[in-house]
Design an enzyme around this catalytic site. Sequence first.
Site, short mmCIF file in Angstrom:
data_model
loop_
_atom_site.label_atom_id
_atom_site.label_comp_id
_atom_site.label_asym_id
_atom_site.label_seq_id
_atom_site.Cartn_x
_atom_site.Cartn_y
_atom_site.Cartn_z
N ARG A 106 16.31 -7.58 24.08
CA ARG A 106 15.59 -8.09 22.55
C ARG A 106 16.20 -8.58 22.47
NH1 ARG A 106 12.35 -5.82 24.78
NH2 ARG A 106 10.48 -4.86 23.71
N TYR A 154 -0.19 -3.46 19.21
CA TYR A 154 0.77 -4.13 18.23
C TYR A 154 0.45 -5.84 18.05
CZ TYR A 154 5.02 -6.27 14.99
OH TYR A 154 5.35 -7.01 15.02
N HIS A 181 5.64 -1.57 28.86
CA HIS A 181 6.84 -1.76 27.82
C HIS A 181 7.07 -3.47 27.90
CE1 HIS A 181 11.15 -0.54 26.38
NE2 HIS A 181 10.89 -1.28 26.12
N GLU A 213 6.17 -11.37 19.08
CA GLU A 213 5.87 -10.66 21.00
C GLU A 213 4.47 -10.96 21.24
OE1 GLU A 213 6.33 -6.07 19.80
OE2 GLU A 213 8.43 -6.66 18.65
N SER A 220 -3.02 -8.00 17.10
CA SER A 220 -2.99 -8.04 16.99
C SER A 220 -2.79 -8.48 15.62
CB SER A 220 -3.19 -6.00 15.35
OG SER A 220 -1.94 -6.13 15.44
N LYS A 221 -1.09 -8.55 16.43
CA LYS A 221 -0.44 -9.84 15.58
C LYS A 221 -1.00 -11.38 15.04
CE LYS A 221 2.80 -9.42 12.54
NZ LYS A 221 2.60 -9.65 11.32
N PRO A 279 17.36 8.54 22.74
CA PRO A 279 16.30 8.08 23.61
C PRO A 279 15.86 7.08 24.38
CG PRO A 279 15.18 8.89 21.32
CD PRO A 279 16.82 8.81 21.65
N LYS A 328 1.16 -1.17 -0.01
CA LYS A 328 0.31 -0.41 0.09
C LYS A 328 0.67 1.63 0.36
CE LYS A 328 -3.31 2.06 2.42
NZ LYS A 328 -4.28 1.65 4.16
P1 NAD Z 1 7.77 -2.61 7.70
O1 NAD Z 1 7.16 -0.90 8.75
O2 NAD Z 1 9.14 -1.76 7.75
O3 NAD Z 1 7.12 -2.43 7.15
C1 NAD Z 1 5.49 -2.85 5.95
C2 NAD Z 1 4.78 -2.83 4.53
O4 NAD Z 1 3.70 -3.30 5.36
C3 NAD Z 1 5.16 -1.44 4.52
O5 NAD Z 1 6.07 -1.14 2.98
C4 NAD Z 1 3.53 -0.83 4.24
O6 NAD Z 1 3.50 0.18 3.01
C5 NAD Z 1 2.42 -1.98 4.05
N1 NAD Z 1 1.38 -2.01 4.52
C6 NAD Z 1 1.12 -1.74 5.15
N2 NAD Z 1 -0.18 -1.95 5.62
C7 NAD Z 1 -0.51 -2.48 4.76
C8 NAD Z 1 -1.93 -2.61 3.98
N3 NAD Z 1 -3.05 -2.40 4.61
N4 NAD Z 1 -1.75 -3.32 2.33
C9 NAD Z 1 -0.52 -3.33 1.73
N5 NAD Z 1 1.16 -2.77 2.76
C10 NAD Z 1 1.09 -3.07 3.51
O7 NAD Z 1 7.62 -3.72 8.51
P2 NAD Z 1 9.10 -5.02 8.91
O8 NAD Z 1 9.47 -4.94 10.14
O9 NAD Z 1 9.26 -5.41 7.13
O10 NAD Z 1 7.59 -6.03 9.74
C11 NAD Z 1 7.27 -7.36 8.29
C12 NAD Z 1 6.76 -8.13 8.71
O11 NAD Z 1 7.53 -9.17 9.44
C13 NAD Z 1 5.32 -7.67 9.66
O12 NAD Z 1 4.11 -8.83 9.39
C14 NAD Z 1 6.08 -7.73 11.21
O13 NAD Z 1 5.06 -7.82 12.57
C15 NAD Z 1 6.71 -8.71 11.57
N6 NAD Z 1 7.62 -8.70 12.16
C16 NAD Z 1 9.20 -7.90 11.80
C17 NAD Z 1 9.97 -7.99 12.98
C18 NAD Z 1 11.37 -6.64 12.80
O14 NAD Z 1 11.46 -6.75 14.15
N7 NAD Z 1 10.94 -5.60 11.72
C19 NAD Z 1 9.94 -9.10 14.35
C20 NAD Z 1 9.04 -10.64 13.41
C21 NAD Z 1 8.43 -9.91 12.94
P1 TYD Z 2 11.94 -1.38 18.52
O1 TYD Z 2 13.14 -1.39 17.66
O2 TYD Z 2 9.93 -0.72 18.75
O3 TYD Z 2 11.14 -3.06 18.67
P2 TYD Z 2 10.59 -3.88 19.97
O4 TYD Z 2 9.29 -2.90 20.81
O5 TYD Z 2 9.14 -4.06 18.63
O6 TYD Z 2 10.95 -4.65 20.05
O7 TYD Z 2 12.34 -1.81 20.28
C1 TYD Z 2 12.89 -2.68 20.56
C2 TYD Z 2 14.23 -1.60 22.19
O8 TYD Z 2 13.84 -0.90 22.11
C3 TYD Z 2 12.32 -1.72 23.10
O9 TYD Z 2 12.85 -2.68 24.36
C4 TYD Z 2 12.56 -0.91 23.27
C5 TYD Z 2 13.92 0.39 22.93
N1 TYD Z 2 12.93 1.77 22.37
C6 TYD Z 2 13.91 2.69 23.41
O10 TYD Z 2 14.88 2.55 24.36
N2 TYD Z 2 13.99 4.15 22.62
C7 TYD Z 2 13.68 4.03 21.32
O11 TYD Z 2 13.53 5.44 20.95
C8 TYD Z 2 12.96 3.47 20.22
C9 TYD Z 2 12.71 3.39 19.20
C10 TYD Z 2 12.95 2.26 20.76
#
Ligand code: NAD
Ligand code: TYD
Length: 341
Positions: free
Chosen positions: A217, A153, A279, A127, A156-157, A208, A34
């Site tokens: 993590r 978040y 948190h 998570e 919803s997942k 921050p 999207k």
């Molecule tokens: P991101 O936020 O970087 O990217 C999300 C992408 O989804 C974006 O390109 C956005 O445009 C697209 N999107 C959002 N809503 C949409 C919709 N309604 N229709 C079509 N596209 C849409 O996310 P990410 O970090 O790459 O995570 C990808 C997946 O992996 C997610 O499902 C997330 O829950 C999962 N995940 C992420 C992590 C992490 O550390 N980033 C860890 C475990 C699982």
């Molecule tokens: P984040 O990258 O948002 O991933 P998640 O919450 O999905 O694990 O955050 C990773 C960890 O870092 C989390 O414990 C929150 C902390 N954090 C900070 O301390 N400062 C920040 O500005 C952000 C974005 C995260």
Amino acid sequence: MTVIVTGGAGFIGSNFIFYMLKEHPSYRIVCLDKLTYAGNIKTLKPVMEQEKFRFVCGDICGRETVYRLFEEEKPDIVVNFAAETHVDRSIDSPSVFLQTNIMGTAVLMDACRKYGIQRYHQVGTDEVYGDLPLDKPNLFFTETTPIHTSSPYSSSKAGADLLVLAYHRTYGLPVTISRCSNNYGPYQFPEKLIPLMLINALNDKPLPVYGEGINVRDWLYVEDHCKAIDLVIHKGKDGEVYNIGGHNEMRNIDIVRLICKELKKPESLITYVKDRAGHDMRYAIDPTKIHSELGWLPETKFENGIQKTISWYLENRSWWEEIVSGEYQEYYQKMYGSRFG
Ligand code: NAD
Ligand code: TYD
């Protein structure tokens, strides 16, 4: 083989597309995204002209768009990365998380049922298991750990995961789910810990750290996650969940200190700010199942992965400078303005 990759303009999805085009040159990869604030079409520029790649801008919640795409492409595999993904944003406004993460998943699976597929894969998160205490380092999340979410978040997942398992049991849809720990690497949107700290440090801005910075993590290099998903979609068993993680637990403060050291920036930039509501303390994955059943092991050690990530952000300044000069400023002000007090 045609693979629809949703959310492929985001962080992990784009890395997955690059990985699949390289590893499976005969596959057709179709990205449906999207292009929300987190999606970046420029990320996909290197593959945009490739014959085996197609980009479609569209919402996974849009039934007509999704059905039309399935009719045109007749996918064999669907890998759903599309999601709203930032915990802080989910605390600020939960409803879009429910819409995209749950309703969008349902629409995709309805399309899979209607048109038939070999495999629907849901990219999930560790998570959904909630958090672990800091004083029990021998506890890890396994696939049978109860779902126990903390944030809108993760809830919803979790809702999406349960729906995926329900579609398997009720309709026999061939599904798999992977639940991965925190990823890091190139193209991560700078709202997440590592890129946010890297970019702030490069700009000599305060770093921050929420609360006391002692939350843990379990960090995995994004390419290792992509490899794991590739294995699961080809060799994973229908209806199964696979945890993905590489036993690389780190405290937030240690990551931020490491970033200061690598960039030769003073630790005086570190600023402890108001903690995140609800948190989670510690995430830690037990990856025994994916290792023993599918032979997956992470290949990139954190020391190397973080170096590669830092180099990428240094060499690709225009990618993130464009992001942080736009709407991001408003986001930053809204999220961090009051935190700094
Ligand atoms: P991101 O936020 O970087 O990217 C999300 C992408 O989804 C974006 O390109 C956005 O445009 C697209 N999107 C959002 N809503 C949409 C919709 N309604 N229709 C079509 N596209 C849409 O996310 P990410 O970090 O790459 O995570 C990808 C997946 O992996 C997610 O499902 C997330 O829950 C999962 N995940 C992420 C992590 C992490 O550390 N980033 C860890 C475990 C699982
Ligand atoms: P984040 O990258 O948002 O991933 P998640 O919450 O999905 O694990 O955050 C990773 C960890 O870092 C989390 O414990 C929150 C902390 N954090 C900070 O301390 N400062 C920040 O500005 C952000 C974005 C995260």
